[in-house]
Design an enzyme around this catalytic site. Structure first.
Site, PDB file in Angstrom:
ATOM      1  N   ALA A  79      16.731  29.536  38.465  1.00  0.00           N
ATOM      2  CA  ALA A  79      16.369  30.071  37.152  1.00  0.00           C
ATOM      3  C   ALA A  79      15.480  29.092  36.412  1.00  0.00           C
ATOM      4  O   ALA A  79      15.490  27.884  36.687  1.00  0.00           O
ATOM      5  CB  ALA A  79      17.616  30.377  36.328  1.00  0.00           C
ATOM      6  N   ASP A  80      14.726  29.617  35.470  1.00  0.00           N
ATOM      7  CA  ASP A  80      13.924  28.770  34.598  1.00  0.00           C
ATOM      8  C   ASP A  80      13.890  29.399  33.212  1.00  0.00           C
ATOM      9  O   ASP A  80      13.827  30.627  33.079  1.00  0.00           O
ATOM     10  CB  ASP A  80      12.501  28.608  35.127  1.00  0.00           C
ATOM     11  CG  ASP A  80      11.773  27.495  34.383  1.00  0.00           C
ATOM     12  OD1 ASP A  80      12.054  26.317  34.676  1.00  0.00           O
ATOM     13  OD2 ASP A  80      10.958  27.796  33.495  1.00  0.00           O
TER      14      ASP A  80
END
Length: 199
Positions: A79-80
């Protein structure tokens, strides 16, 4: 499809974020933490949504390339998260002074938090995006500096953590609370349901 009778429901988390581990644990998922190190430079004229989706994808791919055989059967989640105000991407602060400037920019205004989550499994990579509008109250410079002095801003996009002391500055949100924390649980669960990892 995951054979739940043979394997316990674990996945690989391509992140060293304790918040993401906690969020996965919250929905009953254990994970093997496998942080990745990629270039997070924003490309020229890159939109914030495209930026976080690209990084989430690259993190999953980088993790996949480095995994040993013992973990290769497990799904990989990456994820970012980024904060955006007036088309300006606000990543992790480089210094306390940088954090103060970011928070001064966000004070008293509405901004958006984009979090992309990617799932790599069985040769396929799928991605989902969460966008949340966040409204902050106005804060004085003294309040901001006192917050930054606690160190809570470190490693957080936009220089604040919604789950910490900065929660008192959040007037309202429209979207995913867990997405602002760094892992949108609805979107994550939807990706995992597609591979029959969870019900």
């Amino acid at each position: 499809m995951i054979d739940k009778a043979v394997k316990s429901p674990r996945l690989v988390l391509a992140s060293g974020s304790p918040r993401r581990v906690e969020l996965l644990n919250q929905i009953g998922i254990d994970c093997d933490v496998f942080p990745t190190d990629i270039d997070e430079t924003v490309a020229t004229d890159e939109l914030a949504k495209d930026y976080v989706m690209r990084l989430a994808r690259q993190k999953a791919q980088a993790c996949l390339e480095r995994l040993d055989a013992s973990l290769s059967h497990q799904p990989i989640i990456a994820a970012d998260t980024t904060v955006v105000y007036s088309n300006r991407i606000l990543g992790k602060p480089e210094s306390p002074e940088d954090a103060v400037k970011m928070l001064q920019l966000l004070a008293g205004k509405m901004h958006h938090v984009h979090t992309a989550v990617s799932l790599a499994f069985n040769g396929e990579l799928n991605i989902a995006l969460s966008t949340t509008a966040v409204e902050m109250i106005a804060m004085t410079t003294a309040q901001i500096e006192a917050y930054v002095a606690t160190g809570e801003h470190k490693g957080k996009a936009g220089s604040y953590g919604i789950q910490g002391a900065a929660a008192t500055w959040i007037k309202r949100i429209d979207g995913s609370y867990s997405g602002v924390m760094g892992l949108p649980l609805y979107q994550t669960a939807e990706l995992l349901r597609k591979i029959d990892f969870i019900d």
